[in-house]
Write a protein that holds these residues in place. Structure first.
Motif, PDB file in Angstrom:
ATOM      1  N   LEU A  32       0.856  -1.195   0.000  1.00 38.83           N
ATOM      2  CA  LEU A  32       0.000   0.000   0.000  1.00 38.83           C
ATOM      3  C   LEU A  32       0.880   1.229   0.000  1.00 38.83           C
ATOM      4  CD1 LEU A  32      -2.868  -0.361   2.623  1.00 38.83           C
ATOM      5  CD2 LEU A  32      -3.045  -0.436   0.146  1.00 38.83           C
ATOM      6  N   THR A  33       0.293   2.330  -0.456  1.00 40.15           N
ATOM      7  CA  THR A  33       1.052   3.568  -0.308  1.00 40.15           C
ATOM      8  C   THR A  33       0.625   4.221   1.003  1.00 40.15           C
ATOM      9  OG1 THR A  33      -0.574   4.791  -1.529  1.00 40.15           O
ATOM     10  CG2 THR A  33       1.271   3.970  -2.803  1.00 40.15           C
ATOM     11  N   ILE A  34       1.593   4.871   1.607  1.00 38.98           N
ATOM     12  CA  ILE A  34       1.370   5.500   2.912  1.00 38.98           C
ATOM     13  C   ILE A  34       0.165   6.433   2.874  1.00 38.98           C
ATOM     14  CG2 ILE A  34       2.356   7.335   4.391  1.00 38.98           C
ATOM     15  CD1 ILE A  34       3.739   4.902   5.174  1.00 38.98           C
ATOM     16  N   ASN A  35       0.020   7.164   1.771  1.00 42.23           N
ATOM     17  CA  ASN A  35      -1.045   8.154   1.697  1.00 42.23           C
ATOM     18  C   ASN A  35      -2.432   7.538   1.557  1.00 42.23           C
ATOM     19  OD1 ASN A  35       0.743  10.157   2.036  1.00 42.23           O
ATOM     20  ND2 ASN A  35       1.068  10.506  -0.177  1.00 42.23           N
ATOM     21  N   GLY A  45       0.287  -1.911  14.236  1.00 38.13           N
ATOM     22  CA  GLY A  45       1.519  -1.433  13.600  1.00 38.13           C
ATOM     23  C   GLY A  45       1.604   0.080  13.568  1.00 38.13           C
ATOM     24  N   PHE A  46       0.943   0.736  14.517  1.00 35.34           N
ATOM     25  CA  PHE A  46       0.938   2.206  14.524  1.00 35.34           C
ATOM     26  C   PHE A  46       2.345   2.802  14.584  1.00 35.34           C
ATOM     27  CE2 PHE A  46      -3.382   1.274  15.617  1.00 35.34           C
ATOM     28  CZ  PHE A  46      -4.111   2.308  15.068  1.00 35.34           C
ATOM     29  N   LYS A  47       3.145   2.253  15.511  1.00 33.83           N
ATOM     30  CA  LYS A  47       4.477   2.836  15.691  1.00 33.83           C
ATOM     31  C   LYS A  47       5.292   2.696  14.409  1.00 33.83           C
ATOM     32  CE  LYS A  47       4.836   2.042  20.622  1.00 33.83           C
ATOM     33  NZ  LYS A  47       5.233   1.073  21.606  1.00 33.83           N
ATOM     34  N   ARG A  48       5.205   1.514  13.804  1.00 35.08           N
ATOM     35  CA  ARG A  48       5.975   1.267  12.581  1.00 35.08           C
ATOM     36  C   ARG A  48       5.534   2.224  11.471  1.00 35.08           C
ATOM     37  NH1 ARG A  48       4.259  -4.757  12.394  1.00 35.08           N
ATOM     38  NH2 ARG A  48       3.063  -4.133  14.209  1.00 35.08           N
ATOM     39  N   LEU A  49       4.209   2.391  11.350  1.00 37.96           N
ATOM     40  CA  LEU A  49       3.722   3.219  10.250  1.00 37.96           C
ATOM     41  C   LEU A  49       4.009   4.712  10.463  1.00 37.96           C
ATOM     42  CD1 LEU A  49       0.482   1.260   9.459  1.00 37.96           C
ATOM     43  CD2 LEU A  49       2.459   1.549   7.972  1.00 37.96           C
ATOM     44  N   PHE A  50       3.911   5.133  11.725  1.00 31.32           N
ATOM     45  CA  PHE A  50       4.244   6.541  11.997  1.00 31.32           C
ATOM     46  C   PHE A  50       5.723   6.795  11.698  1.00 31.32           C
ATOM     47  CE2 PHE A  50       0.119   6.790  13.981  1.00 31.32           C
ATOM     48  CZ  PHE A  50      -0.247   8.114  13.793  1.00 31.32           C
ATOM     49  N   TRP A  51       6.520   5.797  12.014  1.00 35.43           N
ATOM     50  CA  TRP A  51       7.948   5.916  11.703  1.00 35.43           C
ATOM     51  C   TRP A  51       8.124   6.020  10.182  1.00 35.43           C
ATOM     52  CZ3 TRP A  51      10.718   2.449   8.687  1.00 35.43           C
ATOM     53  CH2 TRP A  51      12.106   2.691   8.617  1.00 35.43           C
ATOM     54  N   ALA A  52       7.419   5.119   9.465  1.00 34.94           N
ATOM     55  CA  ALA A  52       7.552   5.088   8.000  1.00 34.94           C
ATOM     56  C   ALA A  52       7.160   6.439   7.389  1.00 34.94           C
ATOM     57  CB  ALA A  52       6.668   3.981   7.437  1.00 34.94           C
ATOM     58  N   ARG A  53       6.076   7.011   7.917  1.00 35.92           N
ATOM     59  CA  ARG A  53       5.624   8.296   7.378  1.00 35.92           C
ATOM     60  C   ARG A  53       6.671   9.377   7.643  1.00 35.92           C
ATOM     61  NH1 ARG A  53      -0.023  11.373   8.692  1.00 35.92           N
ATOM     62  NH2 ARG A  53       0.886  11.546  10.752  1.00 35.92           N
ATOM     63  N   ARG A  54       7.188   9.331   8.921  1.00 32.39           N
ATOM     64  CA  ARG A  54       8.199  10.339   9.265  1.00 32.39           C
ATOM     65  C   ARG A  54       9.441  10.202   8.393  1.00 32.39           C
ATOM     66  NH1 ARG A  54       7.278   9.945  14.716  1.00 32.39           N
ATOM     67  NH2 ARG A  54       8.942   8.414  14.851  1.00 32.39           N
ATOM     68  N   GLU A  55       9.764   8.956   8.066  1.00 30.70           N
ATOM     69  CA  GLU A  55      10.968   8.701   7.268  1.00 30.70           C
ATOM     70  C   GLU A  55      10.734   8.958   5.779  1.00 30.70           C
ATOM     71  OE1 GLU A  55      14.147   7.624   8.446  1.00 30.70           O
ATOM     72  OE2 GLU A  55      13.201   8.303  10.318  1.00 30.70           O
ATOM     73  N   LEU A  80       8.793   7.163   3.707  1.00 28.14           N
ATOM     74  CA  LEU A  80       8.567   5.959   2.892  1.00 28.14           C
ATOM     75  C   LEU A  80       7.280   6.125   2.086  1.00 28.14           C
ATOM     76  CD1 LEU A  80      10.760   4.600   4.726  1.00 28.14           C
ATOM     77  CD2 LEU A  80       9.269   2.591   4.744  1.00 28.14           C
ATOM     78  N   LYS A  81       7.289   5.639   0.888  1.00 32.53           N
ATOM     79  CA  LYS A  81       6.103   5.818   0.048  1.00 32.53           C
ATOM     80  C   LYS A  81       5.147   4.636   0.185  1.00 32.53           C
ATOM     81  CE  LYS A  81       7.166   9.670  -2.209  1.00 32.53           C
ATOM     82  NZ  LYS A  81       7.774  10.242  -1.018  1.00 32.53           N
ATOM     83  N   THR A  82       5.715   3.430   0.132  1.00 33.87           N
ATOM     84  CA  THR A  82       4.854   2.239   0.186  1.00 33.87           C
ATOM     85  C   THR A  82       5.335   1.315   1.296  1.00 33.87           C
ATOM     86  OG1 THR A  82       6.258   1.071  -1.356  1.00 33.87           O
ATOM     87  CG2 THR A  82       4.354   2.233  -2.289  1.00 33.87           C
ATOM     88  N   PHE A  83       4.485   0.402   1.647  1.00 38.19           N
ATOM     89  CA  PHE A  83       4.861  -0.589   2.661  1.00 38.19           C
ATOM     90  C   PHE A  83       4.033  -1.841   2.426  1.00 38.19           C
ATOM     91  CE2 PHE A  83       1.078  -0.389   5.343  1.00 38.19           C
ATOM     92  CZ  PHE A  83       0.488   0.774   4.876  1.00 38.19           C
ATOM     93  N   GLU A  84       4.576  -2.962   2.908  1.00 39.24           N
ATOM     94  CA  GLU A  84       3.836  -4.214   2.762  1.00 39.24           C
ATOM     95  C   GLU A  84       2.938  -4.367   3.973  1.00 39.24           C
ATOM     96  OE1 GLU A  84       6.086  -7.807   3.022  1.00 39.24           O
ATOM     97  OE2 GLU A  84       4.257  -8.998   2.774  1.00 39.24           O
ATOM     98  N   CYS A  85       1.703  -4.804   3.755  1.00 37.56           N
ATOM     99  CA  CYS A  85       0.800  -4.955   4.903  1.00 37.56           C
ATOM    100  C   CYS A  85      -0.117  -6.143   4.698  1.00 37.56           C
ATOM    101  CB  CYS A  85      -0.023  -3.686   5.099  1.00 37.56           C
ATOM    102  SG  CYS A  85      -1.148  -3.401   3.757  1.00 37.56           S
ATOM    103  N   LEU A  86      -0.861  -6.389   5.761  1.00 39.70           N
ATOM    104  CA  LEU A  86      -1.855  -7.454   5.717  1.00 39.70           C
ATOM    105  C   LEU A  86      -3.195  -6.738   5.675  1.00 39.70           C
ATOM    106  CD1 LEU A  86      -1.417 -10.471   5.950  1.00 39.70           C
ATOM    107  CD2 LEU A  86      -1.834 -10.298   8.402  1.00 39.70           C
TER     108      LEU A  86
END
Ligand code: SF4
Lengths: 361, 319
Positions: free
Chosen positions: B8-11, B59-69, B71-77
């Protein structure tokens, strides 16, 4: 009438007992249910009265401890619990049977009593029913006093004390008591009565009842227990003492006991939960030698000494005693220890002899 | 229908939807290091809501980190829209319970969320023990109230500035009192038992005197201790405790102080100690003697005899 039970739960073994018969007669509108056994349940219902078959000993010694002087009183265990719901009441700790429970096998109770009194003829028994419940709370319907008072009238070596916060005295009228029954009231300062004993009768009603039974020839006793220290306690207790002494002739009073509030630590959270508005548990309590929380000794001495002085101003000879206190407190309050007078039980026996004219032969 | 792995894309995420969120602190140092080194290792859970939006489940912490960093996309369930959100919450709870220990605030919010989907009995029997909470009646209500508490209290509880028992009690305190107590405990940094003692004292003084709790806390004597920059937090704790003790038990404290004065005035040698009965209850006092040989003991006993005869002892133990 207040506190009238409306649901009567009866154990099968007591179904045909005299007690249940009387309850059916006196509570015609109540709903009766007979069950094999009444099991413990934490659900509180002030309108419920349980009649159970009691299998233990009916006569018990007052639960004194070795650390404090005990009055040597015997408890006639005829029921447990109370629906008056005083905030400080120890019975709240019996969480598993919160409802009024009376023992239906009263024949067994009288049998045990008769046997015990006959075994020790040389001894004076001071027996009371007001330890695990109020002595007269359900008397209008059980009429227990109508059996108990005449029974004691015939016992040369025993006196009965009925201790109550009600004015349910009608059954006592015209009974052949022969001076063997003491009618006793727990008294407290009016603000404490209003805040902590909301379902009990007013002090005025208690004293009016005391006056009446005194006219019927009964001797009296009064218990200032639990005494509570609160701002203005002197005025509060002075007022109740004044009312007491203007209501009854002190010569009819066999004893007055004083007991400062004390409680098992386990009771504290129960009181906090059940009576969040009550502040009785926030006094200066320390852990006593028996593990109960009690006021710091100087406070107890102050409460007692002040009361004793006021009582002595009115009647210097009345037997005043401290409930569950130690040598040091007695010395400070009275200037003597019960041991110097043969022990507290002997002092009370003496009061019975002097004021009631009863002593074992 | 089951979940599927997807990129998915972060946005695409609905960052405002907090349906499944639990109170969380910043990621721990370990998690931060791992994320920096390896990125997101275990895929966050996302629920595709019936309205089409995508909600973070786990996965809130991971995703907030990803957004801060950035990252455009991430793998998810991804869990499909017909997936029962109640079941999802319960599954998320199971994951949480098998992971790192939860902090007090997280526990409270997990319990609060689960109350929407499970019966009290299920919660008491199956979940509270796993959270290390005794399954007593009334426990759930307390935790739910904590979950709904203001951010200051939750943060202090999550960071362990305030222990679990104190936090649960404080959840029932009214606004200003709660705020003042949180601030005080954060300053004192004392043990759990002392925190609970302080709470009890303040509560009982307030109830006894019919005043608000914050009035106890804003007592100038307490404020002075807190503002005193010459004492450290341990000394402050002791001073606050002493002040509250004196206020809660004025006559016991006065008697104790009198005894100390009398002892000092008696001028007993340092190897002789008199101990009053606990709380001055009862008449049994103790005498402690420290000696090195029989001769010294004999001399001490002689001196003591003299002290007893001259009434020095009687003065010490007088009521
Ligand atoms: S009257 Fe006595 S037994 Fe009844 S609730 Fe009050 S204290 Fe308890």
């Amino acid at each position: 009438m207040r506190n009238k039970p409306s649901k009567i739960l009866v154990e099968e073994a007591c179904r045909t007992s005299r007690l249940v018969e009387k309850l059916r007669r006196n509570l015609p509108a109540a709903q009766f249910e007979v069950v094999e056994t009444i099991s413990d349940s934490p659900l509180r219902d002030p309108r419920r009265l349980e009649v159970v078959q009691f299998r233990g000993r009916f006569l018990k010694s007052c639960p004194g401890t070795r650390h404090y002087f005990c009055c040597g009183y015997q408890i006639l265990h005829f029921g447990v619990q109370c629906s008056l719901n005083c905030t400080y009441c120890i019975l709240q700790a019996y969480l598993n049977h919160p409802n009024l429970r009376i023992f239906g096998n009263q024949e067994d109770l009288f049998r045990e009593l008769r046997q015990e009194l006959a075994t020790h003829r040389e001894r004076l028994y001071r027996i009371g029913t007001g330890e695990f419940t109020d002595s007269l709370l359900v008397d209008p319907w059980t009429e227990f006093s109508r059996d108990l008072v005449p029974f004691f009238a015939k016992q040369p070596n025993a006196v009965l004390e009925l201790k109550t916060k009600t004015d349910f005295i009608d059954n006592l009228r015209d009974l052949d008591h022969r001076g063997h029954t003491l009618a006793a009231w727990s008294l407290n300062a009016a603000p404490i009565r209003r805040r902590e004993e909301t379902a009990a009768t007013t002090i005025k009603q208690r004293l009016a009842a005391a006056k009446k039974v005194a006219q019927w020839g009964y001797k009296l006793a009064f218990h200032f227990d639990p005494m509570i220290e609160y701002p203005g306690w002197r005025e509060g207790y002075r007022e109740v003492l004044d009312r007491l002494f203007s209501s009854v002739d002190t010569s009819r009073i066999v004893w007055i006991s004083l007991g400062a509030f004390r409680f098992m630590p386990e009771l504290k959270p129960i009181i906090q939960r059940r009576h969040p508005g009550s502040t009785v548990i926030y006094g200066e309590f320390i852990r006593g030698l028996d593990g109960k929380l009690r006021y710091f000794r100087d406070i107890r001495v102050e409460l007692y000494a002040w009361m004793v002085d006021r009582i002595r101003e009115v009647d210097a000879h009345i037997c005043v005693y401290l409930c569950m206190e130690g040598e040091d407190i007695w010395q400070q309050v009275f200037g003597f220890s019960p041991q110097e007078r043969g022990g507290l039980p002997a002092m009370l026996d003496k009061a019975v002899e002097t004021r009631m004219g009863i002593a074992p032969r | 229908m089951n979940s599927i792995h997807e990129d998915l894309t972060i946005n695409d995420l609905d960052w405002q939807d907090r349906t499944f969120a639990l109170f969380a602190l910043e990621p721990s140092a370990e998690l931060r290091t791992s994320l920096q080194r390896h990125g997101i290792l275990s895929p966050p859970w996302i629920w595709q809501k019936p309205n089409g939006s995508r909600v973070i489940v786990d996965g809130f912490k991971r995703l907030f980190w990803a957004r801060r960093e950035g990252l455009k996309t991430f793998e998810c369930l991804i869990f499909p829209q017909d997936y029962d959100p109640a079941r999802l919450m319960i599954e998320r709870a199971a994951v949480k319970l098998s992971g790192a220990p939860l902090n007090t605030a997280e526990k409270s919010q997990l319990i609060a969320r689960l109350t929407d989907h499970l019966s009290q009995q299920e919660l008491l029997r199956l979940y509270l023990p796993r959270l290390g909470i005794p399954a007593k009646p009334g426990a759930i209500g307390k935790w739910v109230r904590l979950a709904a508490s203001p951010q200051e209290l939750l943060t202090a509880a999550a960071c362990d500035d305030i222990c679990e028992r104190a936090a649960l009690q404080l959840a029932d305190w009214e606004g200003e009192s709660q705020k003042s107590m949180v601030a005080l405990l954060k300053q004192l940094r004392c043990s759990s038992s002392i925190q609970c003692e302080i709470l009890d004292r303040v509560k009982e003084i307030a109830l006894r005197d019919s005043i608000r709790k914050e009035q106890v806390l804003t007592d100038p004597a307490i404020t002075d201790i807190i503002l005193d920059e010459t004492v450290n937090h341990r000394e402050k704790t002791q001073l606050v405790r002493a002040r509250l003790y004196r206020r809660r038990y004025p006559r016991v404290a006065a008697r104790e102080e009198r005894f100390v004065r009398d002892m000092n005035a008696a001028g007993l040698p340092s190897n002789v100690k008199i101990l009053p009965p606990p709380s001055f209850e009862g008449a049994t006092w103790q005498l402690q003697l420290y000696f090195q040989n029989p001769q010294q003991l004999m001399e001490m006993l002689q001196d003591l005899k003299h002290s007893v005869r001259t009434g020095q002892f009687a003065a010490l133990i007088r009521p």
